[in-house]
Design a protein around this motif. Structure first.
Motif, mmCIF file in Angstrom:
data_model
loop_
_atom_site.group_PDB
_atom_site.id
_atom_site.type_symbol
_atom_site.label_atom_id
_atom_site.label_comp_id
_atom_site.label_asym_id
_atom_site.label_seq_id
_atom_site.Cartn_x
_atom_site.Cartn_y
_atom_site.Cartn_z
ATOM 1 N N ASP A 160 0.855 -1.185 0.000
ATOM 2 C CA ASP A 160 0.000 0.000 0.000
ATOM 3 C C ASP A 160 0.893 1.238 0.000
ATOM 4 O OD1 ASP A 160 -1.649 2.155 0.611
ATOM 5 O OD2 ASP A 160 -2.808 1.077 2.107
ATOM 6 N N PRO A 161 0.791 2.099 -1.024
ATOM 7 C CA PRO A 161 1.704 3.251 -1.108
ATOM 8 C C PRO A 161 1.513 4.285 -0.014
ATOM 9 C CG PRO A 161 0.022 3.378 -2.812
ATOM 10 C CD PRO A 161 -0.114 2.030 -2.183
ATOM 11 N N PHE A 162 0.443 4.172 0.774
ATOM 12 C CA PHE A 162 0.214 5.136 1.846
ATOM 13 C C PHE A 162 0.203 4.472 3.223
ATOM 14 C CE2 PHE A 162 -1.702 6.979 -1.978
ATOM 15 C CZ PHE A 162 -0.999 8.168 -2.034
ATOM 16 N N ALA A 163 0.795 3.270 3.307
ATOM 17 C CA ALA A 163 0.839 2.560 4.589
ATOM 18 C C ALA A 163 2.089 2.882 5.394
ATOM 19 C CB ALA A 163 0.742 1.051 4.366
ATOM 20 N N GLY A 164 3.141 3.333 4.730
ATOM 21 C CA GLY A 164 4.365 3.672 5.445
ATOM 22 C C GLY A 164 4.992 2.480 6.141
ATOM 23 N N GLU A 165 5.114 1.370 5.440
ATOM 24 C CA GLU A 165 5.666 0.151 6.037
ATOM 25 C C GLU A 165 7.192 0.120 5.950
ATOM 26 O OE1 GLU A 165 3.718 -3.622 5.118
ATOM 27 O OE2 GLU A 165 2.238 -2.495 3.950
ATOM 28 N N VAL A 166 7.828 -0.423 6.971
ATOM 29 C CA VAL A 166 9.268 -0.678 6.956
ATOM 30 C C VAL A 166 9.478 -2.149 6.642
ATOM 31 C CG1 VAL A 166 11.410 -0.690 8.264
ATOM 32 C CG2 VAL A 166 9.775 1.178 8.572
ATOM 33 N N ILE A 167 10.138 -2.423 5.518
ATOM 34 C CA ILE A 167 10.373 -3.794 5.065
ATOM 35 C C ILE A 167 11.832 -3.924 4.662
ATOM 36 C CG2 ILE A 167 9.724 -5.579 3.401
ATOM 37 C CD1 ILE A 167 7.061 -4.075 3.016
ATOM 38 N N ASP A 168 12.546 -4.856 5.269
ATOM 39 C CA ASP A 168 13.939 -5.144 4.922
ATOM 40 C C ASP A 168 14.820 -3.901 4.930
ATOM 41 O OD1 ASP A 168 13.307 -7.843 4.568
ATOM 42 O OD2 ASP A 168 12.811 -7.560 2.453
ATOM 43 N N GLY A 169 14.598 -3.037 5.912
ATOM 44 C CA GLY A 169 15.448 -1.872 6.073
ATOM 45 C C GLY A 169 15.079 -0.673 5.231
ATOM 46 N N PHE A 170 13.943 -0.737 4.527
ATOM 47 C CA PHE A 170 13.469 0.376 3.705
ATOM 48 C C PHE A 170 12.099 0.828 4.188
ATOM 49 C CE2 PHE A 170 16.597 -1.606 1.019
ATOM 50 C CZ PHE A 170 17.143 -0.585 0.253
ATOM 51 N N LEU A 171 11.888 2.137 4.189
ATOM 52 C CA LEU A 171 10.574 2.705 4.447
ATOM 53 C C LEU A 171 9.905 2.929 3.100
ATOM 54 C CD1 LEU A 171 8.399 3.989 6.250
ATOM 55 C CD2 LEU A 171 9.708 6.124 6.156
ATOM 56 N N TRP A 172 8.785 2.227 2.865
ATOM 57 C CA TRP A 172 8.097 2.256 1.585
ATOM 58 C C TRP A 172 6.961 3.273 1.629
ATOM 59 C CZ3 TRP A 172 8.227 -1.943 -2.361
ATOM 60 C CH2 TRP A 172 9.295 -2.826 -2.174
ATOM 61 N N GLY A 173 6.699 3.898 0.491
ATOM 62 C CA GLY A 173 5.518 4.734 0.386
ATOM 63 C C GLY A 173 5.702 5.904 -0.550
ATOM 64 N N ARG A 174 4.565 6.396 -1.055
ATOM 65 C CA ARG A 174 4.605 7.550 -1.936
ATOM 66 C C ARG A 174 5.081 8.773 -1.161
ATOM 67 N NH1 ARG A 174 5.647 7.333 -6.173
ATOM 68 N NH2 ARG A 174 3.866 7.002 -7.558
ATOM 69 N N GLY A 175 6.116 9.411 -1.697
ATOM 70 C CA GLY A 175 6.710 10.563 -1.041
ATOM 71 C C GLY A 175 7.923 10.234 -0.202
ATOM 72 N N SER A 176 8.265 8.958 -0.070
ATOM 73 C CA SER A 176 9.420 8.600 0.766
ATOM 74 C C SER A 176 10.709 9.206 0.226
ATOM 75 C CB SER A 176 9.554 7.069 0.875
ATOM 76 O OG SER A 176 9.622 6.468 -0.404
ATOM 77 N N ILE A 177 10.781 9.426 -1.095
ATOM 78 C CA ILE A 177 11.914 10.124 -1.715
ATOM 79 C C ILE A 177 11.511 11.501 -2.210
ATOM 80 C CG2 ILE A 177 13.368 10.115 -3.795
ATOM 81 C CD1 ILE A 177 14.609 8.553 -1.564
ATOM 82 N N ASP A 178 10.323 11.641 -2.727
ATOM 83 C CA ASP A 178 9.901 12.919 -3.323
ATOM 84 C C ASP A 178 8.661 13.467 -2.615
ATOM 85 O OD1 ASP A 178 9.672 15.059 -5.031
ATOM 86 O OD2 ASP A 178 8.939 13.905 -6.723
ATOM 87 N N MET A 179 8.809 14.343 -1.519
ATOM 88 C CA MET A 179 10.054 14.522 -0.809
ATOM 89 C C MET A 179 9.831 14.553 0.701
ATOM 90 S SD MET A 179 10.965 18.631 -1.213
ATOM 91 C CE MET A 179 12.234 18.533 0.033
ATOM 92 N N LYS A 180 8.972 13.654 1.171
ATOM 93 C CA LYS A 180 8.651 13.671 2.601
ATOM 94 C C LYS A 180 9.828 13.232 3.464
ATOM 95 C CE LYS A 180 3.664 13.575 2.055
ATOM 96 N NZ LYS A 180 2.378 12.836 2.198
ATOM 97 N N HIS A 181 10.819 12.580 2.862
ATOM 98 C CA HIS A 181 12.016 12.241 3.636
ATOM 99 C C HIS A 181 12.745 13.508 4.074
ATOM 100 C CE1 HIS A 181 14.081 13.164 -0.109
ATOM 101 N NE2 HIS A 181 15.252 12.987 0.466
ATOM 102 N N MET A 182 12.831 14.507 3.169
ATOM 103 C CA MET A 182 13.509 15.754 3.519
ATOM 104 C C MET A 182 12.686 16.548 4.530
ATOM 105 S SD MET A 182 16.028 17.848 3.352
ATOM 106 C CE MET A 182 16.655 19.497 3.029
ATOM 107 N N VAL A 183 11.370 16.560 4.376
ATOM 108 C CA VAL A 183 10.517 17.219 5.367
ATOM 109 C C VAL A 183 10.760 16.608 6.744
ATOM 110 C CG1 VAL A 183 8.124 17.639 6.067
ATOM 111 C CG2 VAL A 183 8.772 17.844 3.653
#
Length: 443
Positions: free
Chosen positions: A92-115
């Motif tokens: 689910d692109p809006f679940a914000g799951e951590v799987i195998d050391g990665f945080l998945w989701g829409r915006g995780s790179i563009d650009m909620k990680h920087m926020v």
């Protein structure tokens, strides 16, 4: 939520779970919920925010943090994301799951990680009672994924006083690492952005019955123009920044990015090959076609839309060549034009970025580059603010950074998030992230 730089993961996860999809047509949830979340996180450490809405739920947030000296620094990020097709994602692109050391989701790179990194660094400096080296203006913006109209452009045009004392800015698409040798990691620092020309092509022909020969078929005329544009091979165009990048990479033993882009697909630069090669030449991609309503009717007109990106200093050349490729039977209208913008790669702020990265990753090298895309920094450049892309991420070898932007299964390494928050704290405060002053325990 506890204190410390590890909270960046939880903050980023929370932001991903707030759907702020921007469909570009006025629909969608808007940025208000995300802006309210940011305001709450700042308020928890004593920072007041101003929320500004040009339209309902299209929310921008501005806050100030007093600094020790020097002109104000604008630190900004956008809160909107491009839409995600849930059926194409592995999660689910809006679940914000951590799987195998990665945080998945829409915006995780563009650009909620920087926020999340901005919030984490700011919250930590407030907890430690450490003032930043410069006064900080924090801006969290709407509508970057469309045309900046309700975000950075609107802020510049309607609330310039909130940012007028800023001389430089930092935001997205820079400060990320590439492993070019087992013993050498580089960080690409965005110091320049290509310009944007969004275009409409219109072919007018002769309407008629689908059963009758029609040499003036508008779709045929338009299709030929679109094919010429899509297949055009644009020549190399180096600027001072991109020329410096190619020279620096060559000295470090990296593959030549100025040659055949296909040759980079199996190289150490493969994770960023598309970004780098596209930064060295114009790009024009047809993206939308509109024509006809009935199968047996030849339409009298047909339209295509083109996303054009031009190298700094070559705007007129680009537009003239596109008009030539479109041909005399196709009208070309510029719907939106964003000028290319540059910032000084030799500025003292850049030296501080290099020092902050090297302190966390000894032996690394910083290489300024030209971004193939535009960002909110383009809006601020219009009022003299020099913008840099610096959202620091120490990425694992082979991680396909460029494909994460607007891509399916977007994800960010958890350790890279924590690294970025630490580097950003160093840059803004000049302090060691491990520094812990006497203070009461968190409650």
């Amino acid at each position: 939520m506890g204190s410390g730089f590890e909270e960046v993961v939880e903050i980023c996860r929370d932001l991903i779970r707030i759907d702020s999809s921007n469909y570009g047509d006025g629909s969608g949830p808007g940025e208000r919920a995300a802006a309210e979340y940011v305001a709450t996180k700042l308020a928890e450490v004593g920072i007041e925010s101003t929320l500004l809405e040009p339209e309902a739920r299209r929310t921008n947030l501005v806050a100030r943090v007093p600094g020790r000296a020097g002109p104000a620094l604008l630190v900004h990020g956008h809160l909107d994301v491009v839409p995600a097709d849930r059926e194409l994602w592995a999660v689910d692109p809006f679940a914000g799951e951590v799987i195998d050391g990665f945080l998945w989701g829409r915006g995780s790179i563009d650009m909620k990680h920087m926020v999340a990194m901005i919030l984490t660094a700011t919250r930590e400096m407030q907890r430690r009672s450490v003032q930043p080296q410069r006064e900080l203006v924090l801006a969290f913006l709407a509508d970057e994924e469309n045309a900046f109209t309700l975000g950075s452009r609107w802020l510049v045009n309607n609330h310039r006083d909130l940012i007028a004392d800023c001389t430089e800015a930092i935001s997205e698409v820079g400060g990320f690492s590439v492993q070019i040798r087992p013993d050498q990691r580089i960080y690409l620092l965005e110091s320049e952005r290509k310009g944007v020309a969004w275009l409409r092509l219109t072919a007018r022909g002769t309407a008629g019955h689908g059963s009758i020969t029609n040499p003036r078929n508008s779709i045929g005329i338009l299709s030929a123009a679109v094919a010429r544009i899509a297949g055009h091979q644009w020549p190399l165009r180096l600027t001072d920044v991109s020329g410096q990048m190619t020279e620096s990479l060559a000295k470090l033993g990296a593959p030549d990015v100025s040659g055949d882009p296909e040759a980079l697909q199996d190289s150490v630069l493969a994770p960023v090959a598309g970004m780098l090669t596209s930064s060295l030449r114009h790009v024009a991609n047809p993206t939308v076609l509109k024509a006809g309503r009935s199968l047996n009717v030849v339409p009298g007109s047909a339209e295509a839309y083109v996303d054009g990106r031009f190298v700094p200093g070559y705007q007129e050349e680009f537009l003239e060549e596109l008009a030539f490729l479109a041909g005399p039977d196709v009208a070309m209208d510029v719907l939106d034009l964003t000028a290319a913008d540059q910032a000084d790669p030799g500025a003292s702020l850049v030296a501080s970025m290099q020092a902050s990265l090297a302190a966390e990753d000894p032996g690394c090298k910083v290489v300024p580059y030209t971004s193939s895309a535009s960002t909110d920094n383009a809006s601020f450049a219009d009022i003299g603010i020099q913008g840099y892309g610096f959202a620091p991420l120490k990425l694992p070898p082979g991680y396909s950074f460029s494909s994460m932007f607007h891509g399916t299964d977007e994800r960010v390494p958890v350790e890279a998030l924590i690294f970025g928050a630490r580097v950003l704290y160093r840059l803004l405060t000049g302090e060691e992230p491990s520094f812990t002053p006497d203070r009461p325990p968190d409650t």
